[in-house]
Design a protein around this motif. Sequence first.
Motif, PDB file in Angstrom:
ATOM      1  N   GLN A  66      56.304  32.346  63.680  1.00  0.00           N
ATOM      2  CA  GLN A  66      57.260  32.926  64.728  1.00  0.00           C
ATOM      3  C   GLN A  66      57.971  33.858  63.836  1.00  0.00           C
ATOM      4  O   GLN A  66      58.405  34.992  64.345  1.00  0.00           O
ATOM      5  CB  GLN A  66      58.374  31.998  65.198  1.00  0.00           C
ATOM      6  CG  GLN A  66      57.388  31.010  66.589  1.00  0.00           C
ATOM      7  CD  GLN A  66      58.588  30.472  67.333  1.00  0.00           C
ATOM      8  OE1 GLN A  66      59.261  31.217  67.983  1.00  0.00           O
ATOM      9  NE2 GLN A  66      58.948  29.324  67.199  1.00  0.00           N
ATOM     10  N   ALA A  67      58.609  33.587  62.615  1.00  0.00           N
ATOM     11  CA  ALA A  67      59.324  34.348  61.848  1.00  0.00           C
ATOM     12  C   ALA A  67      58.577  35.693  61.346  1.00  0.00           C
ATOM     13  O   ALA A  67      59.057  36.776  61.425  1.00  0.00           O
ATOM     14  CB  ALA A  67      59.757  33.745  60.403  1.00  0.00           C
ATOM     15  N   CYS A  68      57.147  35.360  61.079  1.00  0.00           N
ATOM     16  CA  CYS A  68      56.283  36.456  60.538  1.00  0.00           C
ATOM     17  C   CYS A  68      55.947  37.505  61.546  1.00  0.00           C
ATOM     18  O   CYS A  68      56.470  38.715  61.705  1.00  0.00           O
ATOM     19  CB  CYS A  68      55.113  35.811  60.080  1.00  0.00           C
ATOM     20  SG  CYS A  68      53.554  37.094  60.194  1.00  0.00           S
ATOM     21  N   GLN A  69      55.971  36.833  62.974  1.00  0.00           N
ATOM     22  CA  GLN A  69      55.648  37.648  63.940  1.00  0.00           C
ATOM     23  C   GLN A  69      56.958  38.568  64.441  1.00  0.00           C
ATOM     24  O   GLN A  69      56.717  39.845  64.849  1.00  0.00           O
ATOM     25  CB  GLN A  69      55.287  36.968  65.266  1.00  0.00           C
ATOM     26  CG  GLN A  69      53.951  36.248  65.086  1.00  0.00           C
ATOM     27  CD  GLN A  69      53.475  35.027  66.133  1.00  0.00           C
ATOM     28  OE1 GLN A  69      54.255  34.712  66.758  1.00  0.00           O
ATOM     29  NE2 GLN A  69      52.033  34.823  66.054  1.00  0.00           N
ATOM     30  N   PHE A  70      57.977  37.818  64.267  1.00  0.00           N
ATOM     31  CA  PHE A  70      59.303  38.521  64.746  1.00  0.00           C
ATOM     32  C   PHE A  70      59.456  39.812  63.705  1.00  0.00           C
ATOM     33  O   PHE A  70      59.764  40.889  64.107  1.00  0.00           O
ATOM     34  CB  PHE A  70      60.568  37.515  64.823  1.00  0.00           C
ATOM     35  CG  PHE A  70      61.724  38.158  65.205  1.00  0.00           C
ATOM     36  CD1 PHE A  70      62.263  38.217  66.298  1.00  0.00           C
ATOM     37  CD2 PHE A  70      62.702  38.697  64.050  1.00  0.00           C
ATOM     38  CE1 PHE A  70      63.246  38.964  66.682  1.00  0.00           C
ATOM     39  CE2 PHE A  70      63.606  39.195  64.460  1.00  0.00           C
ATOM     40  CZ  PHE A  70      64.233  39.481  65.754  1.00  0.00           C
ATOM     41  N   LEU A  95      59.813  45.359  62.336  1.00  0.00           N
ATOM     42  CA  LEU A  95      59.493  46.280  61.296  1.00  0.00           C
ATOM     43  C   LEU A  95      58.500  47.405  61.609  1.00  0.00           C
ATOM     44  O   LEU A  95      57.988  48.058  60.699  1.00  0.00           O
ATOM     45  CB  LEU A  95      59.299  45.708  59.918  1.00  0.00           C
ATOM     46  CG  LEU A  95      60.473  44.749  59.436  1.00  0.00           C
ATOM     47  CD1 LEU A  95      60.164  44.238  58.161  1.00  0.00           C
ATOM     48  CD2 LEU A  95      61.729  45.717  59.572  1.00  0.00           C
ATOM     49  N   GLY A  96      57.664  47.119  62.891  1.00  0.00           N
ATOM     50  CA  GLY A  96      56.628  47.982  63.231  1.00  0.00           C
ATOM     51  C   GLY A  96      55.470  47.803  62.169  1.00  0.00           C
ATOM     52  O   GLY A  96      54.659  48.990  61.947  1.00  0.00           O
ATOM     53  N   GLY A  97      55.533  46.851  61.609  1.00  0.00           N
ATOM     54  CA  GLY A  97      54.136  46.249  60.415  1.00  0.00           C
ATOM     55  C   GLY A  97      54.386  47.187  59.346  1.00  0.00           C
ATOM     56  O   GLY A  97      53.566  46.952  58.540  1.00  0.00           O
ATOM     57  N   LYS A  98      55.202  47.879  58.814  1.00  0.00           N
ATOM     58  CA  LYS A  98      55.764  48.189  57.322  1.00  0.00           C
ATOM     59  C   LYS A  98      56.979  47.868  56.879  1.00  0.00           C
ATOM     60  O   LYS A  98      57.811  47.687  57.658  1.00  0.00           O
ATOM     61  CB  LYS A  98      55.661  49.784  57.790  1.00  0.00           C
ATOM     62  CG  LYS A  98      54.318  50.387  58.267  1.00  0.00           C
ATOM     63  CD  LYS A  98      54.238  51.960  58.480  1.00  0.00           C
ATOM     64  CE  LYS A  98      53.010  52.384  59.082  1.00  0.00           C
ATOM     65  NZ  LYS A  98      52.962  53.845  59.138  1.00  0.00           N
ATOM     66  N   GLY A  99      57.016  47.852  55.804  1.00  0.00           N
ATOM     67  CA  GLY A  99      58.196  47.855  54.936  1.00  0.00           C
ATOM     68  C   GLY A  99      57.970  46.444  53.872  1.00  0.00           C
ATOM     69  O   GLY A  99      56.836  45.973  53.341  1.00  0.00           O
ATOM     70  N   TYR A 130      49.966  41.849  59.643  1.00  0.00           N
ATOM     71  CA  TYR A 130      50.655  42.891  58.814  1.00  0.00           C
ATOM     72  C   TYR A 130      50.683  43.115  57.479  1.00  0.00           C
ATOM     73  O   TYR A 130      51.554  42.936  56.759  1.00  0.00           O
ATOM     74  CB  TYR A 130      52.254  42.320  59.015  1.00  0.00           C
ATOM     75  CG  TYR A 130      52.629  41.892  60.836  1.00  0.00           C
ATOM     76  CD1 TYR A 130      52.620  42.892  61.681  1.00  0.00           C
ATOM     77  CD2 TYR A 130      52.699  40.540  61.062  1.00  0.00           C
ATOM     78  CE1 TYR A 130      52.870  42.746  62.766  1.00  0.00           C
ATOM     79  CE2 TYR A 130      53.052  40.218  62.248  1.00  0.00           C
ATOM     80  CZ  TYR A 130      53.058  41.091  63.317  1.00  0.00           C
ATOM     81  OH  TYR A 130      53.432  40.821  64.478  1.00  0.00           O
ATOM     82  N   PRO A 131      49.466  43.620  57.340  1.00  0.00           N
ATOM     83  CA  PRO A 131      48.919  43.842  55.759  1.00  0.00           C
ATOM     84  C   PRO A 131      49.918  45.118  55.296  1.00  0.00           C
ATOM     85  O   PRO A 131      50.001  45.134  54.074  1.00  0.00           O
ATOM     86  CB  PRO A 131      47.720  44.359  55.932  1.00  0.00           C
ATOM     87  CG  PRO A 131      47.313  44.712  57.136  1.00  0.00           C
ATOM     88  CD  PRO A 131      48.267  44.020  58.146  1.00  0.00           C
ATOM     89  N   GLY A 132      50.736  46.016  56.107  1.00  0.00           N
ATOM     90  CA  GLY A 132      51.674  46.909  55.618  1.00  0.00           C
ATOM     91  C   GLY A 132      52.992  46.398  55.167  1.00  0.00           C
ATOM     92  O   GLY A 132      53.436  47.296  54.801  1.00  0.00           O
ATOM     93  N   ILE A 133      53.146  45.140  55.299  1.00  0.00           N
ATOM     94  CA  ILE A 133      54.657  44.613  54.744  1.00  0.00           C
ATOM     95  C   ILE A 133      54.228  43.793  53.518  1.00  0.00           C
ATOM     96  O   ILE A 133      53.279  42.945  53.470  1.00  0.00           O
ATOM     97  CB  ILE A 133      55.102  43.671  56.081  1.00  0.00           C
ATOM     98  CG1 ILE A 133      55.404  44.437  57.259  1.00  0.00           C
ATOM     99  CG2 ILE A 133      56.352  43.004  55.352  1.00  0.00           C
ATOM    100  CD1 ILE A 133      55.952  43.554  58.538  1.00  0.00           C
ATOM    101  N   GLN A 134      54.911  44.052  52.650  1.00  0.00           N
ATOM    102  CA  GLN A 134      54.901  43.488  51.288  1.00  0.00           C
ATOM    103  C   GLN A 134      56.000  42.455  51.247  1.00  0.00           C
ATOM    104  O   GLN A 134      57.020  42.615  51.485  1.00  0.00           O
ATOM    105  CB  GLN A 134      55.371  44.641  50.174  1.00  0.00           C
ATOM    106  CG  GLN A 134      55.191  43.947  48.668  1.00  0.00           C
ATOM    107  CD  GLN A 134      55.613  44.792  47.578  1.00  0.00           C
ATOM    108  OE1 GLN A 134      55.991  46.031  48.042  1.00  0.00           O
ATOM    109  NE2 GLN A 134      55.410  44.456  46.433  1.00  0.00           N
TER     110      GLN A 134
END
Length: 347
Positions: free
Chosen positions: A148-152, A157-161, A190-194
């Motif tokens: 849930q935390a990941c999905q939120f 963040l729109g999948g980036k950040g 969300y591979p675009g989030i580090q």
Amino acid sequence: MKTTLSRSAATLGAAVLLIGLATGCGRGGGSGSASGKPAIGIDLPRSDSDFWNSYAQYLKADIGSDGAHTLPISSSQNDVTKLVANVQAFENTGAKAVVMAPQDTGAIASTLDRLAAKKIPVISVDTRPDKGNVYMVVRADNRAYGTQACQFLGRQLGGKGKVAEFEGDLTSVNGRDRSQAFADCMKQNYPGIQVFALPTNWDGSVASSKLQTTLAQNPDLNGIYMQAGGVFLQPTLALLQQKGLLKPAGQPGHITIISNDGIPQEFDAIRQGQIDATISQPADLYAKYALYYAEAATQGKTFQPGPTDHDSTIIKLPNGLEDQLPAPLVTKDNVDDKSLWGNSVSH
């Protein structure tokens, strides 16, 4: 904002509470009571977290209303050696069931084996022992917390950040479940989030120090996942305030934050726009059903996997059963819901 208790204040408060519990609920050292109910031994896991202090308050109230026969309640203070000693004291004073919340879920196995040999059933609250028989684990789905935390965060963040994750103690099944589920979800969706995974051992000062280092190296950090608001909220907000980064939700530069626990202080922070969400870990239901299953165990009752009559599901474990209680996501949209325990407990 009403901040969380300091470590010394929390410890003192818990000590006073323990005295009240012991004198108000204990009936001496025998295995029976004036009401004829078998004795239950209860150990509180720690007093440096507002979540666990709330759980202790609910236990006190439930014991009083239920008329349960409890031995003097102990506190192991996040020390498995103390927990083992406290449980031994319960055995010696006639406990017919034991309620505990082992923070190191691997180190308690031999104690569980000893209790099983003496036919003393164990109810484990919030944490699921890695080995050793348990009558019932009273817990929420901790993998769901991480997911849930990941999905939120992913949506916000729109999948980036860049996201800092305060991992709990990885010797605890809760820390492992939340961390692994969060990592799996981020990698898959969300591979675009580090993600910067920061082990903390459930220690707020460690989290603050590691966050400071992470921010220095990544000033564009735009998300935080706190696996336990009870220990991480106050030091995190203090650090962000100090650095001029505590911008309200909706304003440029706001760092999106989601937490786990559902304490009143998190709700206050959501209302003020300091954090965005938390997952309400049911301290009230943990206390209620820990006591319920402890009394059921002393009466020889048995349970089966499947839906319950209290909106949860019992699942089969290799070493027992687990009642997975509901844990709702709380945001600005539902933070004032009176059914949430964080809106009814004193703080």
